[in-house]
Design an enzyme around this catalytic site. Sequence first.
Site, PDB file in Angstrom:
ATOM      1  CE  LYS A 172      13.424  -0.697 138.375  1.00 34.38           C
ATOM      2  NZ  LYS A 172      12.195  -0.730 140.308  1.00 34.38           N
ATOM      3  CE  LYS A 181      12.757  -3.691 137.249  1.00 30.19           C
ATOM      4  NZ  LYS A 181      11.521  -3.841 138.232  1.00 30.19           N
ATOM      5  CB  SER A 198       6.163  -7.418 133.552  1.00 30.05           C
ATOM      6  OG  SER A 198       6.251  -6.048 133.601  1.00 30.05           O
TER       7      SER A 198
HETATM    8  C1  PBG Z   1       9.047  -1.064 141.360  1.00 29.94           C
HETATM    9  C2  PBG Z   1       9.685  -1.974 140.304  1.00 29.94           C
HETATM   10  C3  PBG Z   1       9.055  -2.073 139.311  1.00 29.94           C
HETATM   11  C4  PBG Z   1       9.566  -3.536 138.738  1.00 29.94           C
HETATM   12  C5  PBG Z   1      10.385  -3.851 140.074  1.00 29.94           C
HETATM   13  N1  PBG Z   1       9.951  -2.887 141.212  1.00 29.94           N
HETATM   14  C6  PBG Z   1       8.527  -0.840 138.311  1.00 29.94           C
HETATM   15  C7  PBG Z   1       9.320  -0.083 138.173  1.00 29.94           C
HETATM   16  O1  PBG Z   1      10.112   0.673 137.985  1.00 29.94           O
HETATM   17  O2  PBG Z   1       8.652   0.783 137.494  1.00 29.94           O
HETATM   18  C8  PBG Z   1       9.386  -4.012 137.480  1.00 29.94           C
HETATM   19  C9  PBG Z   1       9.033  -5.311 137.756  1.00 29.94           C
HETATM   20  C10 PBG Z   1       8.247  -5.507 136.204  1.00 29.94           C
HETATM   21  O3  PBG Z   1       8.765  -5.043 134.659  1.00 29.94           O
HETATM   22  O4  PBG Z   1       8.540  -6.903 135.355  1.00 29.94           O
HETATM   23  N2  PBG Z   1      10.162  -0.249 142.549  1.00 29.94           N
END
Ligand code: PBG
Length: 327
Positions: free
Chosen positions: A197, A250, A276
């Site tokens: 991630k 991700k 997103s």
């Molecule tokens: C937080 C989390 C995030 C997303 C999924 N889980 C945001 C982050 O890590 O700040 C992002 C998903 C998206 O942007 O669609 N644990």
Amino acid sequence: MNRPRRNRRTPAIRSMIRETTLAPADFILPLFFHEDAEDTPIAAMPGVTRWSLESLVREAGEAHALGIPAVVLFPKIDESLKTPHAVESFNNDGLVPRAIRALKAAHPTLCVITDVALDPYNSDGHDGIVRRDARGELHILNDETVEVLCSQALCHARAGADIVAPSDMMDGRVAAIRDVLDDDGFTQVSILSYTAKYASAFYGPFRGALDSEPKEGDKKTYQMDPANAREAIRETLLDDAEGSDMLMVKPAGLYLDIIARVRETTTLPIAAYQVSGEYLMLKSAAASGWLDERGIVLESLLAIKRAGADMILTYFAKQACSWIADE
Ligand code: PBG
């Protein structure tokens, strides 16, 4: 003469030699919800809604009826419940456990996946517990956070979650969560770990949707540097060894090389999250009228699958199902 175009001559021939196809079973639908009785459209994600508990159950049912096997839950927690130690994250009567129970009661065959991380519950907006040192610098505590994540995962398992998905990027959390689940008899609950991630600028609309942006600092000491690919291999080997059942990369669309490299490294199933910001980019481009929405969305999903993903988390899941059905 060698003529590759013969294999592209008719729709019938093209359909026979097609290497990658999309099906509803490839998709996991992320769902936002809150305690309110009203549904709220999310400004930065046109077409995406933050649901009431009742609407969440209805929306998940509609997705499941289209053939989507799984949903992943993202709660917006009331500001009043956020604390430095995120204790609401393992409240058995909290919003997420209630949602899991309602979803499993209404749709027993739906696979319910939960997000395991502290950011919606933490007054600091970080995925882990924050400590400020004497110089005023912020530290995200690893091992203390893992303990809370274990309680959170257990709370979700007790409520009936099929899969828990730690998205926090703390070290050692997969093994720790596996131990706690097994010790409590939840040997059947799977772990889908966010393995690679990245600290991406593409999560902006999501944090807006849940009011979960960090109050201070960024997530670069736990999420990965977008410049690094070998490090994703290292994370893959660790999560695989720690007992993760499925791995995640991700974001997805800009990280196809990572998906492909993780695919070569592990025999585990791989999920990829079209986040997103990727959704927003595609939506905005389609709204401008210059690009065709159906075309760009299906191509983006196909590319993620072709790179090696078995499952795709996408806000387009329902639309993609109806587009595929019309093909
Ligand atoms: C937080 C989390 C995030 C997303 C999924 N889980 C945001 C982050 O890590 O700040 C992002 C998903 C998206 O942007 O669609 N644990």
